[in-house]
Design a protein around this motif. Sequence first.
Motif, PDB file in Angstrom:
ATOM      1  N   GLU A  44       0.924  -1.054  -0.180  1.00 20.58           N
ATOM      2  CA  GLU A  44      -0.092  -0.150   0.081  1.00 20.58           C
ATOM      3  C   GLU A  44       0.762   1.356  -0.039  1.00 20.58           C
ATOM      4  O   GLU A  44       0.640   2.283  -0.769  1.00 20.58           O
ATOM      5  CB  GLU A  44      -0.875  -0.046   1.296  1.00 20.58           C
ATOM      6  CG  GLU A  44      -1.678  -1.190   1.112  1.00 20.58           C
ATOM      7  CD  GLU A  44      -2.681  -1.435   2.474  1.00 20.58           C
ATOM      8  OE1 GLU A  44      -3.785  -1.986   2.213  1.00 20.58           O
ATOM      9  OE2 GLU A  44      -2.090  -1.115   3.493  1.00 20.58           O
ATOM     10  N   ALA A  45       1.974   1.256   0.851  1.00 26.41           N
ATOM     11  CA  ALA A  45       2.983   2.417   0.792  1.00 26.41           C
ATOM     12  C   ALA A  45       3.559   2.479  -0.607  1.00 26.41           C
ATOM     13  O   ALA A  45       3.674   3.741  -0.951  1.00 26.41           O
ATOM     14  CB  ALA A  45       4.104   2.001   1.888  1.00 26.41           C
ATOM     15  N   SER A  46       3.851   1.454  -1.157  1.00 27.20           N
ATOM     16  CA  SER A  46       4.379   1.540  -2.617  1.00 27.20           C
ATOM     17  C   SER A  46       3.354   2.117  -3.646  1.00 27.20           C
ATOM     18  O   SER A  46       3.449   2.913  -4.414  1.00 27.20           O
ATOM     19  CB  SER A  46       4.737   0.108  -2.985  1.00 27.20           C
ATOM     20  OG  SER A  46       4.895   0.062  -4.451  1.00 27.20           O
ATOM     21  N   PHE A  47       1.935   1.700  -3.270  1.00 29.04           N
ATOM     22  CA  PHE A  47       0.904   2.311  -4.128  1.00 29.04           C
ATOM     23  C   PHE A  47       0.874   3.813  -4.096  1.00 29.04           C
ATOM     24  O   PHE A  47       0.544   4.700  -5.051  1.00 29.04           O
ATOM     25  CB  PHE A  47      -0.333   1.742  -3.674  1.00 29.04           C
ATOM     26  CG  PHE A  47      -1.560   2.005  -4.704  1.00 29.04           C
ATOM     27  CD1 PHE A  47      -1.416   1.740  -6.088  1.00 29.04           C
ATOM     28  CD2 PHE A  47      -2.501   2.943  -4.119  1.00 29.04           C
ATOM     29  CE1 PHE A  47      -2.714   2.256  -6.894  1.00 29.04           C
ATOM     30  CE2 PHE A  47      -3.586   3.407  -4.803  1.00 29.04           C
ATOM     31  CZ  PHE A  47      -3.565   3.147  -6.166  1.00 29.04           C
ATOM     32  N   ILE A  48       1.019   4.092  -2.843  1.00 32.68           N
ATOM     33  CA  ILE A  48       0.844   5.745  -2.545  1.00 32.68           C
ATOM     34  C   ILE A  48       2.011   6.475  -3.173  1.00 32.68           C
ATOM     35  O   ILE A  48       1.868   7.329  -3.590  1.00 32.68           O
ATOM     36  CB  ILE A  48       0.742   5.797  -0.885  1.00 32.68           C
ATOM     37  CG1 ILE A  48      -0.557   5.536  -0.405  1.00 32.68           C
ATOM     38  CG2 ILE A  48       0.908   7.447  -0.702  1.00 32.68           C
ATOM     39  CD1 ILE A  48      -0.610   5.199   1.114  1.00 32.68           C
ATOM     40  N   ARG A  49       3.167   5.772  -2.910  1.00 32.33           N
ATOM     41  CA  ARG A  49       4.367   6.484  -3.619  1.00 32.33           C
ATOM     42  C   ARG A  49       4.132   6.649  -5.401  1.00 32.33           C
ATOM     43  O   ARG A  49       4.301   7.526  -5.879  1.00 32.33           O
ATOM     44  CB  ARG A  49       5.723   5.714  -3.438  1.00 32.33           C
ATOM     45  CG  ARG A  49       6.235   5.725  -2.370  1.00 32.33           C
ATOM     46  CD  ARG A  49       7.624   5.284  -2.147  1.00 32.33           C
ATOM     47  NE  ARG A  49       7.723   3.950  -2.034  1.00 32.33           N
ATOM     48  CZ  ARG A  49       7.618   3.137  -0.993  1.00 32.33           C
ATOM     49  NH1 ARG A  49       7.607   3.599   0.209  1.00 32.33           N
ATOM     50  NH2 ARG A  49       7.900   1.941  -1.134  1.00 32.33           N
ATOM     51  N   LEU A  50       3.519   5.512  -6.047  1.00 33.82           N
ATOM     52  CA  LEU A  50       3.285   5.622  -7.168  1.00 33.82           C
ATOM     53  C   LEU A  50       2.451   6.510  -7.470  1.00 33.82           C
ATOM     54  O   LEU A  50       2.283   7.457  -8.429  1.00 33.82           O
ATOM     55  CB  LEU A  50       2.691   4.196  -7.720  1.00 33.82           C
ATOM     56  CG  LEU A  50       2.265   4.127  -9.334  1.00 33.82           C
ATOM     57  CD1 LEU A  50       3.296   4.254 -10.223  1.00 33.82           C
ATOM     58  CD2 LEU A  50       1.481   2.772  -9.273  1.00 33.82           C
ATOM     59  N   ILE A  51       1.343   7.015  -6.770  1.00 33.59           N
ATOM     60  CA  ILE A  51       0.214   7.981  -7.063  1.00 33.59           C
ATOM     61  C   ILE A  51       1.073   9.186  -6.819  1.00 33.59           C
ATOM     62  O   ILE A  51       0.761  10.174  -7.666  1.00 33.59           O
ATOM     63  CB  ILE A  51      -0.951   7.876  -5.765  1.00 33.59           C
ATOM     64  CG1 ILE A  51      -1.754   6.708  -5.987  1.00 33.59           C
ATOM     65  CG2 ILE A  51      -1.830   9.167  -5.813  1.00 33.59           C
ATOM     66  CD1 ILE A  51      -2.679   7.020  -7.208  1.00 33.59           C
ATOM     67  N   ASP A  52       1.958   9.252  -5.946  1.00 27.64           N
ATOM     68  CA  ASP A  52       2.861  10.644  -5.784  1.00 27.64           C
ATOM     69  C   ASP A  52       3.565  10.819  -7.014  1.00 27.64           C
ATOM     70  O   ASP A  52       3.707  11.879  -7.532  1.00 27.64           O
ATOM     71  CB  ASP A  52       3.412  10.543  -4.479  1.00 27.64           C
ATOM     72  CG  ASP A  52       4.172  11.891  -4.055  1.00 27.64           C
ATOM     73  OD1 ASP A  52       3.390  12.697  -4.354  1.00 27.64           O
ATOM     74  OD2 ASP A  52       5.248  11.983  -3.646  1.00 27.64           O
TER      75      ASP A  52
END
Length: 369
Positions: A44-52
């Motif tokens: 999920e943290a990786s997904f948030i970084r991708l959105i960023d």
Amino acid sequence: AQCLSYAGCNFLRQRLVLATLSGRPLKIRKIRAKEEDPGLRDFEASFIRLIDKVTNGSRIEINQTGTTLYYQPGLLYGGSLDHDCSPSRGIGYYLESLLCLAPFMKHPLKIVLRGVTNDQVDPSVDVLKATALPLLKKFGIDGESLEIKINRRGMPPKGGGEILFACPVRKVLQPVQFTDPGKIKRIRGTAYSVRVSPQMANRMVESARSILNKFLPDVYIYTDHMKGTSSGKSPGFGMCLIAETINGTFLSAELASNPQGQGAAVLPEELGQNCAKLLLEEIYRGGCVDSTNQSLALLLMTLGQQDVSKVLLGPLSPYTIEFLRHLRSFFQIMFKIETKSPEEEHKGGEKVLMTCVGIGFSNLSKTIR
């Protein structure tokens, strides 16, 4: 816009994607607050970084324990990027959300994702390539630059796969009337084997064909054996099957072997047969969009021009039902849902006709040349 508040870790992707498109800030509390290991997981943290990465000017705040997330979306920017996905989920987990966001970027998106290409949890890259891209084309998102290319395959637990996803930008989407799936005309598929004997793929193909050829002569399953560096870091094999109808509907099913060191060993013959049965079940459920892409179709209908869109779906998955609720919170849009009994359609399970009027979403960040 007022801040929307949610609790719990479920449907995190839906909420972040819809917040980004609608421009509404979002707060999610109590993310796994009661568990021994609270807070956001690494994927999920990786997904948030991708959105960023794909947005410009987003504000993301996470508290120390990772149980509360505040997200204020910026503008979708796009461009050429690369991202290392967490190996605990497939690349499909990230790609599904990028498919929703990519057409509304400022610059055409071209992104390299690394990680697990095929696993047992998320839709594989093969399935998204075969079913989601034709769906985008129906809404007028097409062109030479729309592609998903698999450079390397990676199986869990270590991954090591790599794909390229490119998508052009659009100012507005076309409304669609897609209510007749049509009859199945051919079945295509891929049986892949990575770091195991290439014979595995042939054994899967034989057993899948033994079932499908009873219904249809035109069945062709490619074997894809990756060698050396292009085969990722873990052994495994699997299969994905796509049924195509005369009206351009694509229905998919897939299976992958258990990750190395987890669960019992699977025979390729069993896997091939089970995958064929899954495809038959998906065909029975029917509809014009398969169950993996229901939410993508509904989102594109919502964001279309202020005109009526209709799509016939099979039974709605729990994920899709929650997605409809989120569409109502973020975009204040409601669908008209009519059930069609099998007698009216003469085939398969119960169908649902989804109708809505698009909100006339326009890609504001796309510069007018």
